[in-house]
Design an enzyme around this catalytic site. Structure first.
Site, PDB file in Angstrom:
ATOM      1  N   GLY A 270      28.186   4.126 -11.782  1.00  0.00           N
ATOM      2  CA  GLY A 270      28.973   3.318 -10.854  1.00  0.00           C
ATOM      3  C   GLY A 270      28.179   2.124 -10.379  1.00  0.00           C
TER       4      GLY A 270
ATOM      5  N   GLN B 248      25.875  -4.894  -5.137  1.00  0.00           N
ATOM      6  CA  GLN B 248      24.644  -4.638  -5.910  1.00  0.00           C
ATOM      7  C   GLN B 248      24.317  -5.752  -6.901  1.00  0.00           C
ATOM      8  OE1 GLN B 248      25.935  -0.391  -6.872  1.00  0.00           O
ATOM      9  NE2 GLN B 248      23.706  -0.224  -6.799  1.00  0.00           N
TER      10      GLN B 248
ATOM     11  N   CYS C 108      20.839   5.889  -7.415  1.00  0.00           N
ATOM     12  CA  CYS C 108      21.498   4.591  -7.266  1.00  0.00           C
ATOM     13  C   CYS C 108      20.726   3.551  -8.059  1.00  0.00           C
ATOM     14  CB  CYS C 108      21.510   4.209  -5.789  1.00  0.00           C
ATOM     15  SG  CYS C 108      22.242   2.598  -5.432  1.00  0.00           S
ATOM     16  N   LEU C 109      21.441   2.659  -8.749  1.00  0.00           N
ATOM     17  CA  LEU C 109      20.766   1.630  -9.543  1.00  0.00           C
ATOM     18  C   LEU C 109      19.947   0.678  -8.669  1.00  0.00           C
ATOM     19  CD1 LEU C 109      23.509   0.758 -12.203  1.00  0.00           C
ATOM     20  CD2 LEU C 109      21.377   2.010 -12.582  1.00  0.00           C
TER      21      LEU C 109
ATOM     22  N   HIS D  28      30.033   7.331  -3.103  1.00  0.00           N
ATOM     23  CA  HIS D  28      28.807   6.529  -3.162  1.00  0.00           C
ATOM     24  C   HIS D  28      29.135   5.035  -3.241  1.00  0.00           C
ATOM     25  CE1 HIS D  28      24.560   5.885  -4.827  1.00  0.00           C
ATOM     26  NE2 HIS D  28      25.158   4.737  -5.046  1.00  0.00           N
ATOM     27  N   GLU D  29      30.052   4.679  -4.142  1.00  0.00           N
ATOM     28  CA  GLU D  29      30.350   3.252  -4.345  1.00  0.00           C
ATOM     29  C   GLU D  29      31.131   2.667  -3.170  1.00  0.00           C
ATOM     30  OE1 GLU D  29      28.614   1.938  -6.522  1.00  0.00           O
ATOM     31  OE2 GLU D  29      28.110   3.768  -7.599  1.00  0.00           O
TER      32      GLU D  29
ATOM     33  N   HIS E 242      28.841   1.767  -0.449  1.00  0.00           N
ATOM     34  CA  HIS E 242      28.149   0.485  -0.657  1.00  0.00           C
ATOM     35  C   HIS E 242      28.932  -0.663  -0.008  1.00  0.00           C
ATOM     36  CE1 HIS E 242      24.601   1.014  -3.128  1.00  0.00           C
ATOM     37  NE2 HIS E 242      25.239   1.723  -4.048  1.00  0.00           N
TER      38      HIS E 242
HETATM   39 NI    NI Z   1      24.452   2.899  -5.562  1.00  0.00          NI
END
Ligand code: NI
Length: 152
Positions: A46, A51, A88-89, A130-131, A134
């Site tokens: 995701g 991000q 998380c990226l 999670h997304e 963000h």
């Molecule tokens: Ni993330």
């Protein structure tokens, strides 16, 4: 399509709230396509627009069963609880056990503005939560189970 740079922990933008999308134009389509390419390139499941440095309420998710593009997503139902590893990226190679709902239902618009309902359980529910977090400037580190610290 183009790869975009992923914002990493330490950049204050990650704590900002993203804005509602009201223009369903070519620029939005390009953002979604670029986010998708960037997510796959990073082996993520995701990615949120913040991000890649864009404060718009846009997320992409693929937990292995196909790409989902969600614009202005909102959780409309949640049920149960799961504790599992989350990453998380924007926090490369960092992991921690979090507590999340077991099942969620989300409403969101597509790139043309059409509303849809999505349902996710387990990993997919975790990805939605999670997304969408963000978009509120919240990282998964806010959901670590008691006593848990990040590990890599
Ligand atoms: Ni993330």
């Amino acid at each position: 399509m183009a790869l975009r740079n992923i914002v990493k922990l330490g950049d204050p933008i990650l704590y900002k709230k993203s804005r509602v999308v009201d223009k369903f134009d070519e620029k939005l389509a390009t953002l979604i396509d670029d986010m998708t390419e960037t997510m796959y390139n990073g082996n993520g499941v995701g990615l949120a627009a913040v991000q890649v440095g864009i404060l718009k309420r846009v997320i992409v998710i693929d937990v292995g069963d196909g790409l989902m593009e969600l614009v202005n997503p909102e959780i409309i139902f949640e049920e149960g609880e799961q504790i599992s590893q989350e990453g998380c990226l924007s926090l490369p190679n960092k992991w921690g056990n979090t507590k999340r709902p077991k099942k969620v239902q989300v409403k969101a618009q597509d790139r043309n503005g059409k509303w849809q309902i999505f349902t996710g359980e387990d990993l997919k529910a975790k990805a939605f939560c999670h997304e969408i977090d963000h978009l509120e400037g919240i990282l998964f580190t806010s959901h670590l189970v008691e006593g848990e610290t990040l590990h890599g």
